[in-house]
Design a protein around this motif. Structure first.
Motif, short mmCIF file in Angstrom:
data_model
loop_
_atom_site.label_atom_id
_atom_site.label_comp_id
_atom_site.label_asym_id
_atom_site.label_seq_id
_atom_site.Cartn_x
_atom_site.Cartn_y
_atom_site.Cartn_z
N ASN A 200 0.70 -1.45 -0.14
CA ASN A 200 -0.35 -0.08 -0.14
C ASN A 200 1.03 1.41 -0.10
O ASN A 200 1.31 1.59 0.86
CB ASN A 200 -0.72 -0.12 0.95
N ALA A 201 1.17 2.12 -1.05
CA ALA A 201 1.99 2.71 -1.34
C ALA A 201 1.61 4.19 -0.55
O ALA A 201 2.00 4.94 0.19
CB ALA A 201 1.69 2.96 -2.65
N ALA A 202 0.37 4.50 -0.47
CA ALA A 202 0.05 5.67 1.02
C ALA A 202 0.25 5.57 2.54
O ALA A 202 0.78 6.16 2.71
CB ALA A 202 -1.79 5.79 0.71
N PHE A 203 0.02 4.08 2.54
CA PHE A 203 0.42 3.72 3.63
C PHE A 203 1.93 4.07 4.70
O PHE A 203 2.42 4.13 5.23
CB PHE A 203 0.60 1.99 3.72
N GLN A 204 3.22 2.91 3.25
CA GLN A 204 4.23 3.42 3.50
C GLN A 204 4.24 4.53 3.70
O GLN A 204 5.57 5.22 3.73
CB GLN A 204 4.94 2.36 1.95
N LYS A 205 4.35 5.97 2.36
CA LYS A 205 4.83 7.38 2.26
C LYS A 205 3.70 8.02 4.27
O LYS A 205 5.10 8.30 3.98
CB LYS A 205 3.58 7.79 1.56
N ALA A 206 3.33 7.27 4.69
CA ALA A 206 2.90 8.00 5.64
C ALA A 206 4.27 7.50 6.98
O ALA A 206 3.93 8.24 7.19
CB ALA A 206 0.82 7.59 5.79
N VAL A 207 4.07 6.07 6.24
CA VAL A 207 5.00 5.97 7.55
C VAL A 207 6.57 6.77 7.20
O VAL A 207 7.10 6.86 8.57
CB VAL A 207 5.11 4.53 7.68
N LYS A 208 6.89 6.55 6.61
CA LYS A 208 8.11 7.41 5.71
C LYS A 208 8.46 8.48 6.57
O LYS A 208 9.29 9.07 6.48
CB LYS A 208 8.37 6.86 4.36
N SER A 209 7.40 9.29 5.53
CA SER A 209 7.38 10.65 6.21
C SER A 209 6.90 11.13 7.37
O SER A 209 6.51 12.33 7.43
CB SER A 209 6.63 11.35 5.13
N GLY A 210 6.40 9.99 8.03
CA GLY A 210 6.38 11.18 9.66
C GLY A 210 4.70 11.53 9.40
O GLY A 210 4.76 12.42 10.68
N THR A 211 3.48 11.11 8.44
CA THR A 211 2.41 11.64 8.59
C THR A 211 1.58 12.05 9.96
O THR A 211 1.43 13.06 10.35
CB THR A 211 1.59 11.09 7.56
N TYR A 212 1.89 10.58 10.86
CA TYR A 212 1.34 11.23 12.22
C TYR A 212 1.57 10.70 13.38
O TYR A 212 1.25 10.44 14.20
CB TYR A 212 -0.26 10.01 11.81
N ASP A 213 2.52 11.97 13.01
CA ASP A 213 3.53 11.48 14.19
C ASP A 213 3.17 12.58 15.62
O ASP A 213 3.12 12.83 16.66
CB ASP A 213 5.61 12.03 13.96
N ARG A 214 2.61 13.95 14.76
CA ARG A 214 1.91 14.78 16.00
C ARG A 214 0.58 14.07 16.20
O ARG A 214 0.67 15.01 17.21
CB ARG A 214 1.72 15.94 14.66
N TRP A 215 0.65 13.49 15.75
CA TRP A 215 -0.88 12.39 16.02
C TRP A 215 -0.88 11.67 16.71
O TRP A 215 -1.35 11.50 18.01
CB TRP A 215 -1.39 11.92 15.30
N ALA A 216 0.70 10.60 17.24
CA ALA A 216 1.30 9.91 18.10
C ALA A 216 1.43 10.82 19.12
O ALA A 216 1.14 10.65 20.21
CB ALA A 216 2.22 9.01 17.22
N LEU A 217 2.01 11.14 19.18
CA LEU A 217 2.29 12.41 20.26
C LEU A 217 0.94 12.69 21.11
O LEU A 217 1.03 12.31 22.24
CB LEU A 217 3.06 13.50 20.19
N GLU A 218 0.09 13.36 20.50
CA GLU A 218 -1.19 13.90 20.54
C GLU A 218 -2.03 12.54 21.72
O GLU A 218 -2.87 12.36 22.43
CB GLU A 218 -2.40 14.27 19.89
N VAL A 219 -2.11 11.25 20.76
CA VAL A 219 -2.09 10.60 21.11
C VAL A 219 -2.12 9.89 22.75
O VAL A 219 -2.33 9.87 24.07
CB VAL A 219 -2.23 8.89 20.59
N SER A 220 -0.78 9.68 22.78
CA SER A 220 0.74 9.54 23.56
C SER A 220 0.01 10.24 25.28
O SER A 220 -0.20 9.93 26.21
CB SER A 220 1.97 9.26 23.22
N GLN A 221 0.08 11.68 24.96
CA GLN A 221 -0.28 12.50 26.19
C GLN A 221 -1.77 12.32 26.68
O GLN A 221 -2.29 12.23 27.72
CB GLN A 221 -0.34 14.51 25.53
N ALA A 222 -2.88 12.16 25.75
CA ALA A 222 -3.97 11.60 26.11
C ALA A 222 -3.95 9.74 27.34
O ALA A 222 -5.19 10.00 28.12
CB ALA A 222 -5.16 11.20 25.16
N PHE A 223 -3.32 9.73 26.72
CA PHE A 223 -2.94 7.69 27.74
C PHE A 223 -2.39 8.42 29.11
O PHE A 223 -2.76 7.98 29.82
CB PHE A 223 -1.86 7.18 27.24
N ASP A 224 -1.08 9.18 28.67
CA ASP A 224 -1.12 9.40 30.32
C ASP A 224 -1.89 10.29 31.41
O ASP A 224 -1.60 10.46 32.24
CB ASP A 224 0.52 10.53 29.70
#
Length: 269
Positions: A200-224
């Motif tokens: 899946n090219a779109a998925f792979q591009k998102a992983v390599k470019s860190g498209t959801y890195d900021r989102w991951a930070l927000e999810v982690s903060q919500a967990f905390d």
């Protein structure tokens, strides 16, 4: 079972994550500039010096634009609920991608949870943290969470199957071993075992470019911010923690039979 950090460690982890992201972003921009401007760099090198201008880092780390995956809700897209909206019961799962206890739970009951979600027995709300990046050092939890965001953007089913694959015996890294989830190519390798993500090219591009890195930070903060969860995995059904008592708190069910028994006891009929 993995114990969460105290508040100071959590803050330190967030600061280190921001710093690491800033360093990586600068490296990535430098690499792109060297590739695009290779001829110019060559001329400058012959002249006796190389000049490289690195732009400011205002678009990375905690200051990067927030890209929320599809199939999320809440102000920052930190609410991840999978299942039939009209399901009367809600299973809350608190996990960290690098958590060995979470891997053990998923390897034991993961397919049962997926089956129950599809049957409408309950809907599942996922709360994902990255505190083990601080405990174990590295960025694998954050990176895996970002990749999970990319899978969720494809579909909830892709998210479930990818999460199960990341926690599987085949792919989940040893707690004391290399931080495999920090490697994008490894995350993509795992994703290739999921039909919806394979190639899946779109998925792979998102992983390599860190498209959801900021989102991951927000999810982690919500967990905390969830104060009554002291370790992972923590599994709740309709607000009641499922598990057996230990000095560290409730230990998640260690067998499918135990899980089903605890679920059936708390289900709203």
């Amino acid at each position: 079972m993995s114990n969460r950090n105290n508040q100071a460690n959590k803050q330190a982890a967030r600061e280190r994550l921001r710093a690491e992201r800033e360093r990586q972003a600068k490296k990535d921009r430098l690499r792109r500039q060297l590739i695009v401007g290779g001829a110019i760099v060559g001329v400058l090198a012959i002249a006796g010096g190389i000049a490289v201008v690195v732009a400011g880092s205002g678009d990375d780390g905690a200051d990067a634009p927030l890209v929320k995956p599809a199939h999320t809700s809440g102000a920052n897209g930190t609410t991840i609920v999978v299942g039939k909206p009209d399901a009367k019961n809600t299973l809350d799962l608190f996990e960290d991608p690098r958590c060995p206890g979470c891997a053990a739970f998923e390897q034991t009951a993961g397919t049962t949870v997926e089956k129950d979600i599809k049957a409408g027995k309950y809907k599942a709300s996922y709360h994902l943290g990255t505190f083990l990046d601080n405990n174990l050092q590295g960025t694998g939890s954050k990176n895996a969470l970002s990749a999970l965001g990319a899978s969720l953007n494809v579909s909830p089913d892709a998210f479930l199957k990818y999460k199960y694959a990341l926690f599987s015996k085949e792919f989940h890294p040893d707690e004391t071993g290399p931080d495999k989830f920090a490697d994008d190519s490894y995350l993509i390798k795992v994703a290739d075992t999921v039909p919806a993500l394979k190639g899946n090219a779109a998925f792979q591009k998102a992983v390599k470019s860190g498209t959801y890195d900021r989102w991951a930070l927000e999810v982690s903060q919500a967990f905390d911010s969830v104060k009554d969860v002291k370790s992972t995995p923590t599994i709740k059904l309709n607000g009641t923690v499922l598990g057996t008592d230990t000095p560290q708190g409730k230990a998640a069910p260690s067998s499918v039979a135990a899980f089903n028994s605890m679920v059936d006891k708390e289900l709203k009929k």
